[in-house]
Design an enzyme around this catalytic site. Structure first.
Site: not given
Ligand code: UD1
Length: 426
Positions: A22-23, A116, A121, A308, A402
């Site tokens: 998925k990812n 969410c 996020r 995850d 999902r």
């Molecule tokens: C994250 C997971 C990813 C997982 C996905 C779905 C990590 C590092 N990433 O990716 O492995 O597949 O969720 O569940 O484990 N953040 C900020 N500002 C930003 C972007 C991120 O503060 O602009 C913070 C987020 O709040 C969080 C961390 O950085 O605490 C990691 O976020 P990020 O890796 O961007 O999340 P996803 O891409 O959703």
């Protein structure tokens, strides 16, 4: 809204095949917009998040059709560069269209994604980085909730990420692929799904060095070309089914498993008593005893233990022979499942300020009516149901769809008794 009914108590035995990732699929579907032409994506999971990304593509004027698990996308004619508010609200990964549309059209309008169930996020790293690439940003609408970006030319530059965010790394890569000059990302995410996006883009003609490392260099090219690409199997789905064996006991073979991508999960499961054999393409996992406790399990960016997989391990450790601690380092609200597991008899204390869950293993879990608050939490409750005594109903199980093509099919292949049913017949 559907539920999943589970009759627990049995050990797991047999084999099942792991679906495509998925990812990896979601950013690649967004990336197809960078090419004026056809993309053929093989081994693509037929899951709600993928259907949602296809709907966004269609909203932009593109075409998409399925042949089995092959997704054929035609992005020759993009008629809009606007991603609607409802699309971004339905799924956060829609934010990846920001980089892709900007890359090809130098313009995009996209709603600001809200938080969410697993946390706030934010997307500040995405926006700050893209701004440095000569992109203007305006926040429009009554509540300034629409991001409008435009530029005459995207210019490659140095990007330093404060945290190796997966989404921000992917959005910068998507913005940089057709940019003028070189973009260098420092502290890039090393997750396999970033590597997979790079592999896909390179097959389509992009110039990228350093994929899979924390320093990625992208040299802009004039255009991409049509490509056929096969997705890797899903590391989190594989990890989920391994956790099911650890919780319920059993002897199982998982075919098409991305063994190299789940070493951190394998290490933890071995430490709590599972016997695991790996080859290039499958994993054999055998668990004949109650899980041992795990002193300190911390979620971390790759190659650390994945956020995850946190909920699934919480289920397993609820059944261990002692006291375990989990620290959730990535998302602040990812412990909601503890309250659901407690309905099944688990003993868990949450210390929110320390991001900590302390789990005292119990002899057995009891079937109960529980709610799937998010995708992985829902899967973790299905596992708990399989390991528990009696019947469990996991409500709001649509969130599981999902990310899992058919969790019931896969776990029933392993001898479990799990079935979907409609909520209104509960
Ligand atoms: C994250 C997971 C990813 C997982 C996905 C779905 C990590 C590092 N990433 O990716 O492995 O597949 O969720 O569940 O484990 N953040 C900020 N500002 C930003 C972007 C991120 O503060 O602009 C913070 C987020 O709040 C969080 C961390 O950085 O605490 C990691 O976020 P990020 O890796 O961007 O999340 P996803 O891409 O959703």
């Amino acid at each position: 809204m559907s539920s999943i009914n589970v009759i627990g108590g049995g050990r797991l035995k047999g084999e099942t095949k792991i679906q495509g990732s998925k990812n990896a699929a979601l950013p690649i579907i967004a990336a197809t917009v960078l090419n004026k032409g056809i993309t053929i994506l093989r081994n693509c999971p037929r899951i709600l998040d993928v259907f949602h990304m296809i709907n966004v593509l269609k909203e932009l004027g593109c075409l998409a059709t399925w042949e089995g698990n092959t997704l054929i996308m035609d992005t020759s004619n993009v008629t809009s560069t606007k991603v609607s508010e409802s699309s971004v609200q339905k799924m956060r990964s829609s934010i990846l269209f920001l980089g892709a549309l900007l890359g090809r059209y130098h313009e995009v309008s996209i709603a600001y994604p809200g938080g969410c169930s697993i946390g706030n996020r934010p997307i500040d790293y995405h926006l700050d980085s893209i701004k440095k690439m000569n992109v203007n940003q305006e926040f429009l609408g009554e509540d300034k909730g629409i991001i409008h970006c435009n530029t005459d030319k995207i210019i490659g530059t140095d990007i330093f990420l404060k945290f190796p965010s997966v989404g921000a790394t992917q959005n910068v890569i998507l913005t940089a692929v057709l940019a003028k000059g070189v973009t260098r990302i420092f502290n890039a995410a090393r997750e396999p799904e970033v590597m997979e996006l790079c592999n896909f883009l390179m097959e389509a003609g992009a110039r990228i060095c350093g994929k899979g490392t924390s320093y990625i260099e992208i040299e802009g090219v004039g255009n991409l070309h049509d490509v056929e690409y096969t997705l890797s199997p899903d590391r989190i789905v594989a990890g989920t089914y391994m956790a099911a064996v650890a919780a319920a006991g059993g002897d199982v073979v998982l075919l098409d498993t991305p063994v190299g991508q789940i070493e951190s999960v394998i290490k933890v499961l071995e430490k709590i008593g599972c016997k695991i054999k790996t080859s290039d393409e499958y994993i054999k996992i055998c668990c004949n005893r109650k899980p041992l406790p795990y002193d300190m399990l911390k979620t971390q960016p790759y190659p650390g233990f994945p956020t995850d997989m946190q909920s699934q391990l919480m289920t397993v450790l609820s059944l261990s022979d002692g006291k375990s601690t989990i620290i959730e380092e990535i998302f602040e609200s990812r412990y909601q499942n503890a309250y659901e597991l407690k309905k099944m008899g688990a003993k868990i204390t949450i210390e929110k300020a320390q991001k900590k869950a302390v789990i005292s293993g119990v002899k057995h879990l009891e079937g109960a009516k529980v709610i799937a608050h998010d995708l992985r939490a829902g899967a973790a409750l299905v596992i708990a149901g399989i390991a528990a005594q009696g019947a469990t109903i996991v409500k709001e199980a649509t969130s599981i769809e999902r990310g899992y093509e058919d969790i019931c099919r896969d776990l029933n292949n392993l001898g479990a008794s799990v079935r979907y049913c409609s909520d209104n017949i509960q």
